[in-house]
Design an enzyme around this catalytic site. Structure first.
Site, PDB file in Angstrom:
ATOM      1  N   ARG A 134     -15.313 -42.447 -35.377  1.00  0.00           N
ATOM      2  CA  ARG A 134     -16.005 -41.406 -34.628  1.00  0.00           C
ATOM      3  C   ARG A 134     -15.746 -40.050 -35.279  1.00  0.00           C
ATOM      4  O   ARG A 134     -14.618 -39.757 -35.686  1.00  0.00           O
ATOM      5  CB  ARG A 134     -15.526 -41.366 -33.166  1.00  0.00           C
ATOM      6  N   HIS A 177     -24.312 -43.542 -39.531  1.00  0.00           N
ATOM      7  CA  HIS A 177     -23.753 -44.407 -38.482  1.00  0.00           C
ATOM      8  C   HIS A 177     -24.252 -45.852 -38.628  1.00  0.00           C
ATOM      9  O   HIS A 177     -24.759 -46.465 -37.688  1.00  0.00           O
ATOM     10  CB  HIS A 177     -24.082 -43.860 -37.081  1.00  0.00           C
TER      11      HIS A 177
HETATM   12  N1  LIG Z   1     -19.382 -46.458 -37.323  1.00  0.00           N
HETATM   13  C1  LIG Z   1     -19.720 -47.582 -36.747  1.00  0.00           C
HETATM   14  O1  LIG Z   1     -20.753 -48.144 -37.067  1.00  0.00           O
HETATM   15  C2  LIG Z   1     -18.811 -48.206 -35.709  1.00  0.00           C
HETATM   16  C3  LIG Z   1     -19.105 -49.494 -35.258  1.00  0.00           C
HETATM   17  C4  LIG Z   1     -18.256 -50.072 -34.329  1.00  0.00           C
HETATM   18  C5  LIG Z   1     -17.148 -49.381 -33.854  1.00  0.00           C
HETATM   19  N2  LIG Z   1     -16.909 -48.120 -34.312  1.00  0.00           N
HETATM   20  C6  LIG Z   1     -15.716 -47.385 -33.826  1.00  0.00           C
HETATM   21  O2  LIG Z   1     -14.561 -48.141 -34.170  1.00  0.00           O
HETATM   22  C7  LIG Z   1     -13.621 -47.987 -33.112  1.00  0.00           C
HETATM   23  C8  LIG Z   1     -12.586 -49.092 -33.152  1.00  0.00           C
HETATM   24  O3  LIG Z   1     -13.166 -50.300 -32.686  1.00  0.00           O
HETATM   25  P1  LIG Z   1     -12.274 -51.596 -32.374  1.00  0.00           P
HETATM   26  O4  LIG Z   1     -13.155 -52.615 -31.804  1.00  0.00           O
HETATM   27  O5  LIG Z   1     -11.420 -51.930 -33.545  1.00  0.00           O
HETATM   28  O6  LIG Z   1     -11.315 -50.986 -31.233  1.00  0.00           O
HETATM   29  P2  LIG Z   1      -9.984 -51.636 -30.631  1.00  0.00           P
HETATM   30  O7  LIG Z   1      -9.975 -53.106 -30.832  1.00  0.00           O
HETATM   31  O8  LIG Z   1      -9.828 -51.087 -29.260  1.00  0.00           O
HETATM   32  O9  LIG Z   1      -8.830 -51.058 -31.575  1.00  0.00           O
HETATM   33  C9  LIG Z   1      -8.407 -49.731 -31.501  1.00  0.00           C
HETATM   34  C10 LIG Z   1      -7.137 -49.584 -32.338  1.00  0.00           C
HETATM   35  O10 LIG Z   1      -6.731 -48.216 -32.315  1.00  0.00           O
HETATM   36  C11 LIG Z   1      -5.385 -48.135 -31.848  1.00  0.00           C
HETATM   37  N3  LIG Z   1      -5.199 -46.899 -31.081  1.00  0.00           N
HETATM   38  C12 LIG Z   1      -5.940 -46.422 -30.053  1.00  0.00           C
HETATM   39  N4  LIG Z   1      -5.435 -45.264 -29.601  1.00  0.00           N
HETATM   40  C13 LIG Z   1      -4.352 -45.012 -30.354  1.00  0.00           C
HETATM   41  C14 LIG Z   1      -3.401 -43.975 -30.373  1.00  0.00           C
HETATM   42  N5  LIG Z   1      -3.471 -42.936 -29.528  1.00  0.00           N
HETATM   43  N6  LIG Z   1      -2.410 -44.049 -31.277  1.00  0.00           N
HETATM   44  C15 LIG Z   1      -2.310 -45.088 -32.129  1.00  0.00           C
HETATM   45  N7  LIG Z   1      -3.188 -46.115 -32.169  1.00  0.00           N
HETATM   46  C16 LIG Z   1      -4.197 -46.067 -31.290  1.00  0.00           C
HETATM   47  C17 LIG Z   1      -5.188 -49.347 -30.983  1.00  0.00           C
HETATM   48  O11 LIG Z   1      -3.810 -49.607 -30.868  1.00  0.00           O
HETATM   49  P3  LIG Z   1      -3.309 -50.889 -30.022  1.00  0.00           P
HETATM   50  O12 LIG Z   1      -3.737 -52.081 -30.831  1.00  0.00           O
HETATM   51  O13 LIG Z   1      -1.849 -50.742 -29.993  1.00  0.00           O
HETATM   52  O14 LIG Z   1      -3.984 -50.819 -28.684  1.00  0.00           O
HETATM   53  C18 LIG Z   1      -5.970 -50.400 -31.774  1.00  0.00           C
HETATM   54  O15 LIG Z   1      -5.180 -50.899 -32.822  1.00  0.00           O
HETATM   55  C19 LIG Z   1     -14.494 -47.974 -31.858  1.00  0.00           C
HETATM   56  O16 LIG Z   1     -13.846 -47.333 -30.778  1.00  0.00           O
HETATM   57  C20 LIG Z   1     -15.701 -47.206 -32.316  1.00  0.00           C
HETATM   58  O17 LIG Z   1     -15.541 -45.824 -32.033  1.00  0.00           O
HETATM   59  C21 LIG Z   1     -17.712 -47.528 -35.226  1.00  0.00           C
END
Ligand SMILES: NC(=O)c1ccc[n+]([C@@H]2O[C@H](COP(=O)([O-])OP(=O)(O)OC[C@H]3O[C@@H](n4cnc5c(N)ncnc54)[C@H](OP(=O)(O)O)[C@@H]3O)[C@@H](O)[C@H]2O)c1
Length: 315
Positions: free
Chosen positions: A230, A278
């Site tokens: 993001r 994106h």
């Molecule tokens: N550009 C694009 O096309 C696209 C597509 C899809 C998604 N995205 C983005 O990618 C993001 C990640 O997706 P995901 O499915 O991998 O999410 P997820 O499974 O919820 O993983 C989030 C990761 O970030 C860590 N995290 C969150 N808050 C934190 C903090 N304050 N300090 C340290 N670590 C933190 C979490 O730690 P824990 O494991 O310990 O909870 C987890 O490892 C989405 O939220 C979205 O914004 C972008």
């Protein structure tokens, strides 16, 4: 009575999701009544809402019977802004197509920066062959902030390719071949070591501008940034200053504060910046439908949904 599932994603995706949700439900032996247009069903009868924040449903108040809101996207900050009911589980999208697409994007851009592909592409004859070889992957450190569904899969993939991969998340993790770290101190260490830094954190109050001026200054000289998560994770003024001063080699950004990125934004013409619109990864109707039906089937069996958003953490 079959359970009522309403598709509240973008109208242009209705045909694809009708086909794939129906097929996945049939394959799973799950009886559902599927409505592709929320306008055609009494909200008070709906059991499961397949949801996108840019879809037709913006107000949850009349959906009084919901058992679950199944978000079509991995990121949920836009849904939270709409105020979904606190007593209904909000489920993030985790599905193979989305994960595999992100692996492709991240691997592609990491390899571009690792090999410094741009430097070696010439569009006119050159007098001398370059003799400066890129290091092997094993001698390159890639840092990944966020080791969830997407970051964890990318970390494992890059480690299997041979890179030294260091990853950072809120809670401790174990991923084969990856040096997993957690905690505030580890964040600064990870940023300071990463020659290529990949952002795959969700956008929350805690992660907003997490890559601030101080941390950008800690990045190794000539480092590259890939933001596939993001835009507001990054302090863009500080990033631009670091790029202008040639302290960083390149920033590849799939996401921005404002999307589409306005034409007057200095990133567009910057020689050290790549903008992609994106497209890092997208939820794919076929694989997403299988994931959605699997979630509903779990719930019908009395098992909890997977990947439920923790409203206090904000992701
Ligand atoms: N550009 C694009 O096309 C696209 C597509 C899809 C998604 N995205 C983005 O990618 C993001 C990640 O997706 P995901 O499915 O991998 O999410 P997820 O499974 O919820 O993983 C989030 C990761 O970030 C860590 N995290 C969150 N808050 C934190 C903090 N304050 N300090 C340290 N670590 C933190 C979490 O730690 P824990 O494991 O310990 O909870 C987890 O490892 C989405 O939220 C979205 O914004 C972008």
């Amino acid at each position: 009575m079959p359970h009522i599932v309403v598709f509240a994603g973008q109208a242009g995706q209705r045909n694809a999701y009708r086909q794939h949700l129906s097929a996945a439900a049939a394959a799973a032996g799950l009886e559902i009544t599927l409505h592709m247009d929320p306008e055609t069903v009494d909200p008070g009868t709906v059991d499961y809402l397949v949801f996108a924040a840019n879809g037709p449903v913006q107000d949850f108040t009349r959906y009084t019977k919901l058992s679950g809101i199944l978000n079509l996207w991995a990121g949920i900050e836009a849904v939270l802004e709409l105020g979904p009911p606190m007593d209904v589980p909000l489920v993030r999208m985790v599905e193979d197509g989305l994960t595999l697409g992100m692996i492709d994007y991240v691997a592609g851009h990491v390899l571009r920066h690792h090999l410094d592909v741009d430097r070696y592409i010439h569009t006119s004859p050159i007098a001398e062959w370059e003799v400066d070889y890129p290091p092997l992957a094993r001698d390159r450190t890639v840092g990944i902030l966020g080791l969830g569904a997407l970051g964890g899969a990318c970390a494992a993939h890059l480690a299997a390719h041979g890179f030294r991969v260091i990853g950072w998340s809120r809670s401790p993790k174990e991923i084969p071949g990856v040096e997993c770290r957690s905690g505030a101190e580890a964040l600064d260490e990870t940023i300071a070591e990463a020659e290529i830094l990949v952002l795959l954190l969700p956008l929350t109050d805690q992660t907003h501008r997490i890559l601030n001026a101080r941390r950008i200054a800690q990045m190794p000289r000539d480092a590259c940034l890939i933001n596939a998560a993001r835009g507001p994770l990054v302090d863009h003024r500080a990033l631009l200053e670091a790029l202008n001063a040639a302290l960083l080699r390149h920033a590849t950004m799939d996401v921005c504060d404002v999307e589409p990125l306005p034409p007057e934004d200095p990133y567009w013409a910057h020689p050290r910046v790549t903008i992609t619109p994106h497209i890092a990864s997208v939820t794919r109707p076929e694989t997403a439908s299988e994931a959605i039906i699997a979630q509903i089937a779990r719930h019908r069996r009395g098992e909890p949904f997977l990947h439920v958003v923790d409203r206090a953490r904000g992701y």
